[in-house]
Design a protein around this motif. Structure first.
Motif, PDB file in Angstrom:
ATOM      1  N   ALA A 156       0.825  -1.209   0.000  1.00  0.00           N
ATOM      2  CA  ALA A 156       0.000   0.000   0.000  1.00  0.00           C
ATOM      3  C   ALA A 156       0.859   1.258   0.000  1.00  0.00           C
ATOM      4  CB  ALA A 156      -0.907   0.010   1.227  1.00  0.00           C
ATOM      5  N   ASP A 157       2.156   1.102   0.140  1.00  0.00           N
ATOM      6  CA  ASP A 157       3.049   2.241   0.359  1.00  0.00           C
ATOM      7  C   ASP A 157       4.108   2.331  -0.743  1.00  0.00           C
ATOM      8  OD1 ASP A 157       1.680   2.678   2.778  1.00  0.00           O
ATOM      9  OD2 ASP A 157       2.982   1.265   3.830  1.00  0.00           O
ATOM     10  N   ALA A 158       4.837   3.447  -0.740  1.00  0.00           N
ATOM     11  CA  ALA A 158       5.962   3.682  -1.666  1.00  0.00           C
ATOM     12  C   ALA A 158       5.548   3.397  -3.110  1.00  0.00           C
ATOM     13  CB  ALA A 158       7.159   2.850  -1.239  1.00  0.00           C
ATOM     14  N   PHE A 159       6.219   2.444  -3.796  1.00  0.00           N
ATOM     15  CA  PHE A 159       5.929   2.151  -5.197  1.00  0.00           C
ATOM     16  C   PHE A 159       4.690   1.280  -5.394  1.00  0.00           C
ATOM     17  CE2 PHE A 159      10.759   2.465  -5.657  1.00  0.00           C
ATOM     18  CZ  PHE A 159      10.717   3.770  -6.126  1.00  0.00           C
ATOM     19  N   GLU A 160       4.118   0.773  -4.319  1.00  0.00           N
ATOM     20  CA  GLU A 160       2.950  -0.132  -4.379  1.00  0.00           C
ATOM     21  C   GLU A 160       3.266  -1.387  -5.201  1.00  0.00           C
ATOM     22  OE1 GLU A 160      -0.658   1.812  -5.552  1.00  0.00           O
ATOM     23  OE2 GLU A 160      -0.530   3.321  -3.974  1.00  0.00           O
ATOM     24  N   ASN A 161       4.448  -1.947  -4.991  1.00  0.00           N
ATOM     25  CA  ASN A 161       4.819  -3.172  -5.687  1.00  0.00           C
ATOM     26  C   ASN A 161       4.150  -4.387  -5.045  1.00  0.00           C
ATOM     27  OD1 ASN A 161       6.375  -1.904  -7.638  1.00  0.00           O
ATOM     28  ND2 ASN A 161       8.208  -1.913  -6.365  1.00  0.00           N
ATOM     29  N   GLU A 162       4.379  -5.562  -5.658  1.00  0.00           N
ATOM     30  CA  GLU A 162       3.614  -6.757  -5.294  1.00  0.00           C
ATOM     31  C   GLU A 162       4.537  -7.934  -4.961  1.00  0.00           C
ATOM     32  OE1 GLU A 162       0.032  -5.678  -8.424  1.00  0.00           O
ATOM     33  OE2 GLU A 162       2.004  -6.364  -9.096  1.00  0.00           O
ATOM     34  N   PRO A 163       4.690  -8.255  -3.687  1.00  0.00           N
ATOM     35  CA  PRO A 163       5.534  -9.398  -3.338  1.00  0.00           C
ATOM     36  C   PRO A 163       4.929 -10.749  -3.709  1.00  0.00           C
ATOM     37  CG  PRO A 163       4.569  -8.422  -1.367  1.00  0.00           C
ATOM     38  CD  PRO A 163       4.239  -7.509  -2.498  1.00  0.00           C
ATOM     39  N   LEU A 164       3.638 -10.779  -4.105  1.00  0.00           N
ATOM     40  CA  LEU A 164       3.030 -12.044  -4.521  1.00  0.00           C
ATOM     41  C   LEU A 164       1.930 -11.788  -5.542  1.00  0.00           C
ATOM     42  CD1 LEU A 164       2.571 -15.141  -4.212  1.00  0.00           C
ATOM     43  CD2 LEU A 164       0.876 -14.575  -2.451  1.00  0.00           C
ATOM     44  N   LYS A 165       1.983 -12.528  -6.645  1.00  0.00           N
ATOM     45  CA  LYS A 165       0.868 -12.640  -7.585  1.00  0.00           C
ATOM     46  C   LYS A 165       0.747 -14.116  -7.957  1.00  0.00           C
ATOM     47  CE  LYS A 165       2.377  -9.586 -10.679  1.00  0.00           C
ATOM     48  NZ  LYS A 165       3.440  -8.727 -10.108  1.00  0.00           N
ATOM     49  N   ILE A 166      -0.453 -14.683  -7.809  1.00  0.00           N
ATOM     50  CA  ILE A 166      -0.708 -16.080  -8.160  1.00  0.00           C
ATOM     51  C   ILE A 166      -1.437 -16.101  -9.502  1.00  0.00           C
ATOM     52  CG2 ILE A 166      -1.850 -18.229  -7.496  1.00  0.00           C
ATOM     53  CD1 ILE A 166      -1.642 -17.250  -4.552  1.00  0.00           C
ATOM     54  N   PHE A 167      -0.816 -16.728 -10.503  1.00  0.00           N
ATOM     55  CA  PHE A 167      -1.323 -16.731 -11.878  1.00  0.00           C
ATOM     56  C   PHE A 167      -1.929 -18.085 -12.262  1.00  0.00           C
ATOM     57  CE2 PHE A 167       1.677 -13.276 -12.120  1.00  0.00           C
ATOM     58  CZ  PHE A 167       1.386 -12.517 -13.251  1.00  0.00           C
ATOM     59  N   TYR A 168      -2.902 -18.010 -13.176  1.00  0.00           N
ATOM     60  CA  TYR A 168      -3.309 -19.158 -13.981  1.00  0.00           C
ATOM     61  C   TYR A 168      -3.212 -18.720 -15.440  1.00  0.00           C
ATOM     62  CZ  TYR A 168      -5.996 -22.774 -16.317  1.00  0.00           C
ATOM     63  OH  TYR A 168      -6.368 -23.780 -17.163  1.00  0.00           O
ATOM     64  N   LYS A 169      -2.641 -19.579 -16.303  1.00  0.00           N
ATOM     65  CA  LYS A 169      -2.455 -19.239 -17.715  1.00  0.00           C
ATOM     66  C   LYS A 169      -2.694 -20.466 -18.580  1.00  0.00           C
ATOM     67  CE  LYS A 169       1.164 -17.581 -20.902  1.00  0.00           C
ATOM     68  NZ  LYS A 169       2.519 -17.008 -20.974  1.00  0.00           N
ATOM     69  N   SER A 178      -1.251 -23.560 -16.808  1.00  0.00           N
ATOM     70  CA  SER A 178      -0.217 -23.531 -15.768  1.00  0.00           C
ATOM     71  C   SER A 178      -0.634 -22.655 -14.600  1.00  0.00           C
ATOM     72  CB  SER A 178       1.097 -22.994 -16.349  1.00  0.00           C
ATOM     73  OG  SER A 178       1.577 -23.824 -17.382  1.00  0.00           O
ATOM     74  N   VAL A 179      -0.215 -23.052 -13.419  1.00  0.00           N
ATOM     75  CA  VAL A 179      -0.323 -22.221 -12.218  1.00  0.00           C
ATOM     76  C   VAL A 179       1.098 -21.877 -11.793  1.00  0.00           C
ATOM     77  CG1 VAL A 179      -1.068 -22.112  -9.805  1.00  0.00           C
ATOM     78  CG2 VAL A 179      -2.494 -23.285 -11.502  1.00  0.00           C
ATOM     79  N   PHE A 180       1.365 -20.586 -11.589  1.00  0.00           N
ATOM     80  CA  PHE A 180       2.679 -20.156 -11.120  1.00  0.00           C
ATOM     81  C   PHE A 180       2.504 -18.911 -10.262  1.00  0.00           C
ATOM     82  CE2 PHE A 180       2.014 -18.861 -15.551  1.00  0.00           C
ATOM     83  CZ  PHE A 180       2.118 -17.475 -15.509  1.00  0.00           C
ATOM     84  N   TRP A 181       3.548 -18.566  -9.506  1.00  0.00           N
ATOM     85  CA  TRP A 181       3.465 -17.367  -8.668  1.00  0.00           C
ATOM     86  C   TRP A 181       4.680 -16.482  -8.907  1.00  0.00           C
ATOM     87  CZ3 TRP A 181       6.973 -16.166  -4.687  1.00  0.00           C
ATOM     88  CH2 TRP A 181       7.839 -17.197  -4.297  1.00  0.00           C
ATOM     89  N   HIS A 182       4.486 -15.185  -8.666  1.00  0.00           N
ATOM     90  CA  HIS A 182       5.532 -14.192  -8.901  1.00  0.00           C
ATOM     91  C   HIS A 182       5.914 -13.474  -7.618  1.00  0.00           C
ATOM     92  CE1 HIS A 182       5.142 -13.260 -13.479  1.00  0.00           C
ATOM     93  NE2 HIS A 182       5.144 -14.551 -13.233  1.00  0.00           N
ATOM     94  N   TYR A 183       7.181 -13.159  -7.542  1.00  0.00           N
ATOM     95  CA  TYR A 183       7.686 -12.186  -6.578  1.00  0.00           C
ATOM     96  C   TYR A 183       8.174 -10.993  -7.375  1.00  0.00           C
ATOM     97  CZ  TYR A 183      10.573  -9.886  -3.069  1.00  0.00           C
ATOM     98  OH  TYR A 183      11.109  -8.944  -2.221  1.00  0.00           O
ATOM     99  N   GLU A 184       7.655  -9.801  -7.078  1.00  0.00           N
ATOM    100  CA  GLU A 184       8.121  -8.573  -7.723  1.00  0.00           C
ATOM    101  C   GLU A 184       9.063  -7.849  -6.766  1.00  0.00           C
ATOM    102  OE1 GLU A 184       6.069  -5.109 -10.308  1.00  0.00           O
ATOM    103  OE2 GLU A 184       5.338  -5.214  -8.244  1.00  0.00           O
ATOM    104  N   ILE A 185      10.225  -7.458  -7.269  1.00  0.00           N
ATOM    105  CA  ILE A 185      11.184  -6.779  -6.391  1.00  0.00           C
ATOM    106  C   ILE A 185      10.623  -5.421  -5.940  1.00  0.00           C
ATOM    107  CG2 ILE A 185      13.203  -7.910  -7.382  1.00  0.00           C
ATOM    108  CD1 ILE A 185      13.797  -5.135  -8.783  1.00  0.00           C
ATOM    109  N   ASN A 186      11.027  -5.013  -4.761  1.00  0.00           N
ATOM    110  CA  ASN A 186      10.727  -3.671  -4.261  1.00  0.00           C
ATOM    111  C   ASN A 186      11.950  -2.815  -4.582  1.00  0.00           C
ATOM    112  OD1 ASN A 186       9.028  -1.818  -3.130  1.00  0.00           O
ATOM    113  ND2 ASN A 186       9.524  -2.341  -1.015  1.00  0.00           N
TER     114      ASN A 186
END
Length: 366
Positions: A156-169, A178-186
């Protein structure tokens, strides 16, 4: 003779009484059934199926904030259905339309009304769901095409980046996705344009497996998840550690952990090869701040965050899909499969005592 006459009269009397009783009962039953048939069907709201909406605000696929969604439905984006066995909450988002905040993508998604800090967190999100549709169009070379995010942790703060996203593709014409998950750097520093994601496969492929041309697809994953196939996830953040668990009948249960307080990506040399392949060619080659998400309020999201959009791949070869949007006409998009649809059967959230109001995020992005 008199005795027989009296007996016969008594039998006739009893028969008439019994007949009248039965007729009366049938009439009553008929009236009750007719009355029930004439009653309007009671709306089953999402909050009847999963009673946890006091902890969320609902963002709809037209970019609007519907607020706390108790006893609420919207037939275009958010409603309930029954598959013949269970009630489900439906989240639906077109490829093109108004978006929330600064995103390029539409979403029908719950956003937590409180935020918590990873270093003091003891927070948990669980869900059982099935993805029913992902976009039928889009450039297959773009990693986000034909995908939907079904759960997140968002800053919710600073750049509002996302330490977790759970995908289906899932690619068109294939049975399994496929099911995979992402970590986005802060991202370190004052410029967030260098941010990037690292993708981890759960079942099937990770984000980096794409088509060689706009209309050709990679090999279908053998251990993937089909549209309409149930799977569950569990996300726990406690004392700075994010723990993930993924479950689906007939598939191996997968677990992962990630430290949200100390970065492993503080130098260019530490950046994974997958990231260099996907993100370096488009100039996203930043490093992460040493303390990662320490000191930033984070919150859960759940729903259908459509990753396919109509923007030209020339703008960004990872996130701009070039898919059909029919100029934002949602009914045309729904008619030919250009949308994401996710059904949730169960979900739960545990919020730590240390969590605080997240109203600032909504004020900034609504």
């Amino acid at each position: 003779m008199k005795k027989y006459t009296i007996a016969l009269a008594s039998l006739l009397f009893l028969f008439c009484c019994t007949s009248c009783k039965n007729t009366s009962k049938r009439t009553t039953d008929s009236t009750e059934n007719t009355s029930k048939e004439n009653e309007p069907d009671k709306t089953v709201y999402a909050s009847d199926v999963i009673p946890f909406f006091n902890d969320w605000k609902l963002i709809l696929g037209d970019g609007s904030n519907a607020g706390i969604a108790n006893d609420f439905e919207n037939k275009d984006y958010f409603y309930t259905t029954n598959d013949g066995k269970d009630d489900w909450v439906v989240f639906k988002a077109p490829n093109g339309g108004n978006t929330h905040g600064t995103s390029n993508n539409t979403r029908t998604e719950l956003a937590q009304i409180k935020k918590w800090y990873p270093e003091t967190a003891d927070d948990k999100l669980t869900a059982t769901l099935k993805v029913m549709n992902v976009s039928t169009t889009g450039d297959a070379r773009v990693a986000a095409t034909h995908a939907v995010v079904v759960g997140q942790i968002h800053s919710a703060d600073a750049f509002e980046n996302e330490p977790l996203k759970i995908f289906y593709k899932k690619y068109p014409g294939q049975t399994k996705g496929s099911v995979f998950w992402h970590y986005e750097i802060n991202t370190a520093g004052d410029d967030n344009t260098g941010r990037w994601d690292y993708s981890s496969a759960v079942w099937g492929n990770d984000f980096s497996v794409v088509g060689e041309t706009a209309n050709s697809y990679p090999t279908e994953p053998e251990d993937g998840i089909a549209l309409g196939e149930e799977f569950s996830y569990e996300v726990v953040v406690k004392d700075g550690i994010m723990s993930l668990k993924f479950m689906s009948e007939g598939h191996e249960t997968k677990t992962f952990t990630k430290n949200l307080l100390e970065s492993e990506y503080t130098t260019k040399a530490a950046i994974p090869e997958q990231t260099k392949k996907l993100f370096f060619p488009i100039g996203q080659d930043g490093v992460e701040r040493k303390k990662a998400y320490t000191g930033e309020g984070c919150f859960f999201k759940l729903g259908a965050y459509n990753q396919t959009n109509g923007k030209s791949p020339s703008e960004n070869r990872n996130w701009c899909s070039g898919a059909e949007t029919h100029g934002g006409d949602i009914q045309k998009q729904y008619a030919d499969g250009n949308y994401a649809e996710v059904w949730f059967k169960t979900a739960s959230i545990c919020v730590s005592d240390a969590a605080v109001s997240n109203e600032g995020y909504f004020t900034k992005n609504d």
